[in-house]
Scaffold this motif. Structure first.
Motif, PDB file in Angstrom:
ATOM      1  N   LEU A  16      -1.264 -46.486 105.864  1.00  0.00           N
ATOM      2  CA  LEU A  16      -1.009 -46.319 104.438  1.00  0.00           C
ATOM      3  C   LEU A  16      -0.309 -47.534 103.851  1.00  0.00           C
ATOM      4  O   LEU A  16      -0.648 -47.985 102.770  1.00  0.00           O
ATOM      5  N   LYS A  17       0.671 -48.085 104.554  1.00  0.00           N
ATOM      6  CA  LYS A  17       1.365 -49.274 104.068  1.00  0.00           C
ATOM      7  C   LYS A  17       0.417 -50.467 103.995  1.00  0.00           C
ATOM      8  O   LYS A  17       0.479 -51.249 103.064  1.00  0.00           O
ATOM      9  N   LYS A  53      -0.285 -52.700 100.633  1.00  0.00           N
ATOM     10  CA  LYS A  53      -0.006 -54.128 100.622  1.00  0.00           C
ATOM     11  C   LYS A  53      -1.246 -54.900 100.199  1.00  0.00           C
ATOM     12  O   LYS A  53      -1.162 -55.834  99.413  1.00  0.00           O
ATOM     13  N   GLY A  54      -2.405 -54.481 100.649  1.00  0.00           N
ATOM     14  CA  GLY A  54      -3.652 -55.126 100.271  1.00  0.00           C
ATOM     15  C   GLY A  54      -3.938 -54.976  98.780  1.00  0.00           C
ATOM     16  O   GLY A  54      -4.447 -55.878  98.140  1.00  0.00           O
ATOM     17  N   ASP A  55      -3.557 -53.835  98.213  1.00  0.00           N
ATOM     18  CA  ASP A  55      -3.764 -53.609  96.778  1.00  0.00           C
ATOM     19  C   ASP A  55      -2.866 -54.500  95.956  1.00  0.00           C
ATOM     20  O   ASP A  55      -3.247 -54.954  94.878  1.00  0.00           O
ATOM     21  N   GLN A  56      -1.661 -54.781  96.421  1.00  0.00           N
ATOM     22  CA  GLN A  56      -0.713 -55.594  95.657  1.00  0.00           C
ATOM     23  C   GLN A  56      -1.126 -57.055  95.617  1.00  0.00           C
ATOM     24  O   GLN A  56      -0.830 -57.760  94.671  1.00  0.00           O
TER      25      GLN A  56
END
Length: 67
Positions: free
Chosen positions: A57-58, A62-65
């Motif tokens: 989930l993290k 992180k990839g979305d940010q």
């Protein structure tokens, strides 16, 4: 020292944590559950152990940010 009554199987912990027993076994294989012991094909996990954090989930957040 812990007695056998202080341990649960992967299947029992999966029910407690609300995940699949395969995911519990994965956590054990990766060393994310301290003091888990493998006896033959059976993982024994201390009953008072907290569920490891789901790192998938993290990684997704992180990839979305970064986009």
């Amino acid at each position: 020292m812990l007695s056998i009554d202080d341990y649960s199987t992967a299947k029992e912990m999966a029910l407690i944590w609300g995940i699949t027993d395969r995911m519990v076994i994965h956590y054990c294989d990766k060393g994310l559950i301290p003091d888990a012991v493998k006896k033959g094909n059976l993982w024994l996990i201390p009953t008072n152990t907290k569920k490891p954090e789901d790192r998938r989930l993290k990684a997704n957040r992180k990839g979305d940010q970064e986009s």
